[in-house]
Scaffold this active site. Sequence first.
Site, PDB file in Angstrom:
ATOM      1  N   GLY A  98     -76.499  26.645  13.923  1.00  9.71           N
ATOM      2  CA  GLY A  98     -75.462  27.568  14.408  1.00  9.71           C
ATOM      3  C   GLY A  98     -75.456  28.760  13.458  1.00  9.71           C
ATOM      4  O   GLY A  98     -75.210  28.589  12.254  1.00  9.71           O
TER       5      GLY A  98
ATOM      6  N   ARG B  31     -62.352  27.759  18.606  1.00  8.45           N
ATOM      7  CA  ARG B  31     -61.113  27.837  19.395  1.00  8.45           C
ATOM      8  C   ARG B  31     -60.740  29.271  19.729  1.00  8.45           C
ATOM      9  O   ARG B  31     -61.053  30.189  18.985  1.00  8.45           O
ATOM     10  CB  ARG B  31     -59.948  27.264  18.577  1.00  8.45           C
ATOM     11  CG  ARG B  31     -59.937  25.788  18.519  1.00  8.45           C
ATOM     12  CD  ARG B  31     -58.583  25.304  18.077  1.00  8.45           C
ATOM     13  NE  ARG B  31     -58.389  25.345  16.641  1.00  8.45           N
ATOM     14  CZ  ARG B  31     -57.228  25.096  16.057  1.00  8.45           C
ATOM     15  NH1 ARG B  31     -56.147  24.849  16.796  1.00  8.45           N
ATOM     16  NH2 ARG B  31     -57.120  25.104  14.744  1.00  8.45           N
TER      17      ARG B  31
ATOM     18  N   ARG C 187     -58.078  21.899  18.907  1.00  7.79           N
ATOM     19  CA  ARG C 187     -59.470  21.538  18.610  1.00  7.79           C
ATOM     20  C   ARG C 187     -59.994  20.557  19.655  1.00  7.79           C
ATOM     21  O   ARG C 187     -61.147  20.610  20.057  1.00  7.79           O
ATOM     22  CB  ARG C 187     -59.570  20.914  17.211  1.00  7.79           C
ATOM     23  CG  ARG C 187     -59.264  21.902  16.094  1.00  7.79           C
ATOM     24  CD  ARG C 187     -59.430  21.288  14.727  1.00  7.79           C
ATOM     25  NE  ARG C 187     -59.083  22.209  13.662  1.00  7.79           N
ATOM     26  CZ  ARG C 187     -57.853  22.346  13.146  1.00  7.79           C
ATOM     27  NH1 ARG C 187     -56.864  21.583  13.586  1.00  7.79           N
ATOM     28  NH2 ARG C 187     -57.634  23.209  12.174  1.00  7.79           N
TER      29      ARG C 187
ATOM     30  N   ILE D 154     -69.296  20.481  10.895  1.00  5.97           N
ATOM     31  CA  ILE D 154     -68.094  21.328  10.900  1.00  5.97           C
ATOM     32  C   ILE D 154     -67.579  21.529  12.336  1.00  5.97           C
ATOM     33  O   ILE D 154     -66.401  21.807  12.556  1.00  5.97           O
ATOM     34  CB  ILE D 154     -68.397  22.707  10.248  1.00  5.97           C
ATOM     35  CG1 ILE D 154     -68.922  22.541   8.817  1.00  5.97           C
ATOM     36  CG2 ILE D 154     -67.158  23.596  10.245  1.00  5.97           C
ATOM     37  CD1 ILE D 154     -69.138  23.854   8.062  1.00  5.97           C
TER      38      ILE D 154
ATOM     39  N   ARG E 255     -55.980  24.921   1.935  1.00 10.32           N
ATOM     40  CA  ARG E 255     -54.854  25.629   2.562  1.00 10.32           C
ATOM     41  C   ARG E 255     -53.532  25.149   1.966  1.00 10.32           C
ATOM     42  O   ARG E 255     -52.660  25.951   1.628  1.00 10.32           O
ATOM     43  CB  ARG E 255     -54.891  25.394   4.085  1.00 10.32           C
ATOM     44  CG  ARG E 255     -56.014  26.156   4.740  1.00 10.32           C
ATOM     45  CD  ARG E 255     -56.155  25.853   6.225  1.00 10.32           C
ATOM     46  NE  ARG E 255     -57.155  26.746   6.802  1.00 10.32           N
ATOM     47  CZ  ARG E 255     -57.874  26.477   7.889  1.00 10.32           C
ATOM     48  NH1 ARG E 255     -57.709  25.329   8.539  1.00 10.32           N
ATOM     49  NH2 ARG E 255     -58.762  27.346   8.339  1.00 10.32           N
TER      50      ARG E 255
ATOM     51  N   HIS F 246     -58.648  15.945  11.457  1.00 11.83           N
ATOM     52  CA  HIS F 246     -58.544  17.403  11.332  1.00 11.83           C
ATOM     53  C   HIS F 246     -57.790  17.937  12.554  1.00 11.83           C
ATOM     54  O   HIS F 246     -58.343  18.610  13.405  1.00 11.83           O
ATOM     55  CB  HIS F 246     -59.970  17.981  11.263  1.00 11.83           C
ATOM     56  CG  HIS F 246     -60.020  19.433  10.933  1.00 11.83           C
ATOM     57  ND1 HIS F 246     -59.244  20.020   9.963  1.00 11.83           N
ATOM     58  CD2 HIS F 246     -60.787  20.435  11.453  1.00 11.83           C
ATOM     59  CE1 HIS F 246     -59.537  21.312   9.904  1.00 11.83           C
ATOM     60  NE2 HIS F 246     -60.459  21.588  10.801  1.00 11.83           N
TER      61      HIS F 246
HETATM   62  N1  APR Z   1     -77.685  24.404  18.851  1.00 15.72           N
HETATM   63  C1  APR Z   1     -77.491  25.277  17.847  1.00 15.72           C
HETATM   64  N2  APR Z   1     -76.557  26.247  17.884  1.00 15.72           N
HETATM   65  C2  APR Z   1     -75.776  26.313  18.963  1.00 15.72           C
HETATM   66  C3  APR Z   1     -75.913  25.419  20.042  1.00 15.72           C
HETATM   67  C4  APR Z   1     -76.923  24.423  19.964  1.00 15.72           C
HETATM   68  N3  APR Z   1     -77.129  23.540  20.932  1.00 15.72           N
HETATM   69  N4  APR Z   1     -74.981  25.760  20.963  1.00 15.72           N
HETATM   70  C5  APR Z   1     -74.286  26.802  20.479  1.00 15.72           C
HETATM   71  N5  APR Z   1     -74.777  27.152  19.273  1.00 15.72           N
HETATM   72  C6  APR Z   1     -74.381  28.267  18.401  1.00 15.72           C
HETATM   73  C7  APR Z   1     -73.846  29.476  19.166  1.00 15.72           C
HETATM   74  O1  APR Z   1     -74.909  30.194  19.818  1.00 15.72           O
HETATM   75  C8  APR Z   1     -73.176  30.277  18.051  1.00 15.72           C
HETATM   76  O2  APR Z   1     -74.043  31.241  17.478  1.00 15.72           O
HETATM   77  O3  APR Z   1     -73.315  27.943  17.531  1.00 15.72           O
HETATM   78  C9  APR Z   1     -72.831  29.189  17.012  1.00 15.72           C
HETATM   79  C10 APR Z   1     -71.342  29.069  16.737  1.00 15.72           C
HETATM   80  O4  APR Z   1     -70.930  30.242  16.116  1.00 15.72           O
HETATM   81  P1  APR Z   1     -69.508  30.933  16.404  1.00 15.72           P
HETATM   82  O5  APR Z   1     -69.298  31.057  17.879  1.00 15.72           O
HETATM   83  O6  APR Z   1     -69.426  32.183  15.585  1.00 15.72           O
HETATM   84  O7  APR Z   1     -68.471  29.839  15.870  1.00 15.72           O
HETATM   85  P2  APR Z   1     -68.001  29.548  14.366  1.00 15.72           P
HETATM   86  O8  APR Z   1     -66.792  30.324  14.063  1.00 15.72           O
HETATM   87  O9  APR Z   1     -69.170  29.640  13.461  1.00 15.72           O
HETATM   88  O10 APR Z   1     -67.517  28.017  14.527  1.00 15.72           O
HETATM   89  C11 APR Z   1     -68.415  26.994  14.877  1.00 15.72           C
HETATM   90  O11 APR Z   1     -67.123  25.296  13.749  1.00 15.72           O
HETATM   91  O12 APR Z   1     -64.955  25.314  12.858  1.00 15.72           O
HETATM   92  C12 APR Z   1     -65.767  24.975  13.956  1.00 15.72           C
HETATM   93  O13 APR Z   1     -64.221  25.126  15.783  1.00 15.72           O
HETATM   94  C13 APR Z   1     -65.358  25.712  15.183  1.00 15.72           C
HETATM   95  O14 APR Z   1     -66.622  24.339  16.688  1.00 15.72           O
HETATM   96  C14 APR Z   1     -66.587  25.594  16.029  1.00 15.72           C
HETATM   97  C15 APR Z   1     -67.716  25.650  15.002  1.00 15.72           C
END
Ligand code: APR
Length: 312
Positions: free
Chosen positions: A11, A86, A92, A122, A155, A179
């Site tokens: 991610g 979220r 969540r 995470i 926090r 969480h």
């Molecule tokens: N494999 C890898 N990456 C993926 C996949 C997958 N199958 N599906 C989605 N992603 C990527 C998305 O393309 C995106 O770039 O995961 C990334 C998530 O990034 P953000 O949308 O910026 O989210 P972020 O704020 O980083 O949070 C990610 O952590 O705290 C938790 O609730 C939050 O579930 C969320 C996660």
Amino acid sequence: MATRKKIGLIGAGNIGGELARLFANAELGDVWLYDIPAKENFAKGKALDLEQNGAVLGYDSNIRGTANWADLEGADVLVITAGIPRKPGQSRDDLVATNLPIIRDVANNAKKFCPNAFAIVISNPLDAMVYEYRRVLGCAGSQVAGMAGVLDSARFQLFLAREAGVSVKDVRAMVLGGHGDDMVPVLSMTTINGVPASTLIAKDKLTAIIERTRKGGGEIVNLMGTSAYYAPASSAVAMAAAYLHDQKRLLACAAYLDGEYGYKDLFMGVPCIIGGKGVEKIIDIPLTEEEKAMLANSAKSVQSVVDVVKKS
Ligand code: APR
């Protein structure tokens, strides 16, 4: 011959980018920033920006973006943020339908390409996602941990420090349980460098701080329209550093419970020792009757989401 550790970040979004920056800046290893094929160039661009950042700040870590799981082969550590965050008004647990197939995809690939990596999850809903990740991998519970307790405790510590008018460095506190909004700030173990927090902070203020801690993630979602990323990334890096440097840190993490605290086959926030063998030990701390009841309530919430996962 010494070799660099390989860090896989699954991610490349908000938390993924901040993780890459922190891992590289601390020179904990070379970083692979993975995202789905539709986001491959985004991951590559972010990685390049972060590598160029190293030329300014003076770190040598290689940072690469990829959409190819083969590049993660043999990773020492995986930090998983894949999934959607979220939006205001969502809990969540509302993310389970979207993030469950994503964590399964990630876990299946991890099993194929880096089955021995110490994994820190995470993605939310955290306790259910980390449960599913380990179930798919079929690995020892010690090899997988969920990041929530370090963040929730941070926090709590910040709010306590501000109210007491003391440095955050001197506040010792721990938040256990799931969480979610019924997480358990353990007041009986909360001190300002050994001085019980209740001697410095009035009861009604402590109650308000506990409530604010429980809703701490949501407060940020409401302000930003998406979830937090700086403190979550730092929290996961603290856990990864404890593993990579065999630091034996005592941190609150979502750990696999096999009878500890009276729970079985469940991930939930408990105090753990993190060292070179992963989650090396779960520490049983004495809780008050009220705290035990709160933990039971939180475990019930976690179990209900895990039950949904098991049926899906
Ligand atoms: N494999 C890898 N990456 C993926 C996949 C997958 N199958 N599906 C989605 N992603 C990527 C998305 O393309 C995106 O770039 O995961 C990334 C998530 O990034 P953000 O949308 O910026 O989210 P972020 O704020 O980083 O949070 C990610 O952590 O705290 C938790 O609730 C939050 O579930 C969320 C996660």
